[in-house]
Enzyme design. Sequence first.
Site, PDB file in Angstrom:
ATOM      1  N   GLU A 278       0.958  -1.285   0.466  1.00 30.51           N
ATOM      2  CA  GLU A 278       0.376  -0.378   0.105  1.00 30.51           C
ATOM      3  C   GLU A 278       0.288   1.565  -0.158  1.00 30.51           C
ATOM      4  OE1 GLU A 278      -3.844   1.944   2.816  1.00 30.51           O
ATOM      5  OE2 GLU A 278      -1.964   0.700   3.704  1.00 30.51           O
ATOM      6  N   LYS A 340      -9.257   2.418  -3.057  1.00 29.28           N
ATOM      7  CA  LYS A 340     -10.292   1.851  -1.570  1.00 29.28           C
ATOM      8  C   LYS A 340     -11.135   2.127  -1.533  1.00 29.28           C
ATOM      9  CE  LYS A 340      -8.584   1.001   3.230  1.00 29.28           C
ATOM     10  NZ  LYS A 340      -7.307   1.992   3.778  1.00 29.28           N
ATOM     11  N   CYS A 390      -5.219  -2.611   3.109  1.00 33.96           N
ATOM     12  CA  CYS A 390      -5.054  -2.860   4.594  1.00 33.96           C
ATOM     13  C   CYS A 390      -6.780  -3.161   4.520  1.00 33.96           C
ATOM     14  CB  CYS A 390      -4.672  -0.965   4.618  1.00 33.96           C
ATOM     15  SG  CYS A 390      -4.150  -1.071   6.092  1.00 33.96           S
TER      16      CYS A 390
END
Length: 520
Positions: A278, A340, A390
């Site tokens: 990430e 995300k 994540c």
Amino acid sequence: MFFPDARQFSSRKPIQSWASLGAAIVAGALFVLALQPYSILPLALIAFALLAVLVRGASGFIAFRLGYFFGLGQFVSGLFWITESFQVEADRFGWLALPAVLGLSALLSVFPALACALAARMERAGLPLALSMATSWTATEWLRGHVLTGFPWNLAAYTLSDWTVAAQASSVVGTYGLGFLLVLCAALAGLAFVSAADGKRISRLATAGAIALSVTAFGAMRLLLADVPSERGAQIRVVQPDIAQSAKWDDAARNANILKLIALSARLGDFDILLWPETAWPGFLAEDAGARAMLGWLLPETGVLLTGSPEREETGAGTVYRNAVLAISRDGTILTRYAKHHLVPFGEYVPWRNLLPLQRLVQSLGDFTPGPGPRTLAFGPHPYAGIAICYEIIFPGHVVDDAIRPDWIFNATNDAWFGASIGPWQHLASARMRAIEEGLPLVRAANTGISAVVDSYGATLAMLEIDTSGVIDIRLPRPLPATIYARFGDWALLFLMLTSWTISGYWARRQQANLKGAST
């Protein structure tokens, strides 16, 4: 008697009351020792058994307090690693570390408190307490995973993440359903120890044993019939650079960080897909064609780099920032991207910004904007990938695009915020459960660890531990056909709970009929 009796707690003696509350806190802390990296499973059974015994016969208010203190023991000890993130910029946020953990724990403890109060009310209505505890606990865990964006961290079922045989049941009923079975077994066993009637003691222990045996037998059979891993999968290389969070966005260290990523990626060996963590690229990679062309030199002819990178876009309302994963080809072209969609409150955005006079804990130009939701990425001749950045990997049933099923899941993450604490281990446990639930292999690229390759049965095939720099070269494991959970989601959990209620109701009516027959 080993277990405290809730009827003692219901008296007015303050010493006994505080003893029961203390026992509830200890039980919550024991639960944490059953999670990774400790994985002492019997402690989870003891924790829930003790909680069930404490709640037995208690009023709703007393049960609420018992559950709340259990939650404090569970969340303060289980989330204390969050304090590490406040030390990255200690001069600005260090003073907030302890209040943040205590405040979050105080808020999350409401969920086990509600579970216990609901279980006590159901018991007074004449329902079996063990089933009431399992049902209410599962319902409130599900709520915790959905209310106010959700935070399904350290669910009961994650105590089984290292017990792969038992964890296979999550492919049918999901993580919440597996937690239901765990709490039910523990409550039955605990209540058996305080049962006055031999018949009840035996039936509770027998039922707990039958459930545990069934779960284990299902898992053993599933693993026994597992396909032999195929060597036809794409060759992947996972890069773990081990760059400290304090240096990640330091302009003075920028070139050294990039060179470290490139040096690891350029090691001898063949690969089809190169995987970076990430926000691995320290800048807006989509805006830097020269950098993308340079990175393309690392790739074979049909190779692809999947890397985390922030993105920005100018709109009529201003600049929009996204936390993204980009798929880059050998010629530097961006083949596709994923943004995300499940952002971290106060880390990636400030909720209710107009009302709360708070700032983000991460210094940047502005709040991130969420993407549209789970997506399956197609790039070149390679297997389709589902992406979870994540925090997104902790949400059961919300990782894979239902419209187009991927062949594998890529979890790009940066756990450098949490140092060498237990947090990254707990994060990995969540990721492994997603692999079992969906029947898909999972690859995790983490900045400072833990990077891992997990097969479709949740077994870890390769791993780079915390604070190590290196690469994983391995063939991508095979996906399985869609599991029952992948097809039906939490509807399978609802079916499990309704079935349990039906069996319990039938058993209770049968016992009542037998008692009537005996009295006549």
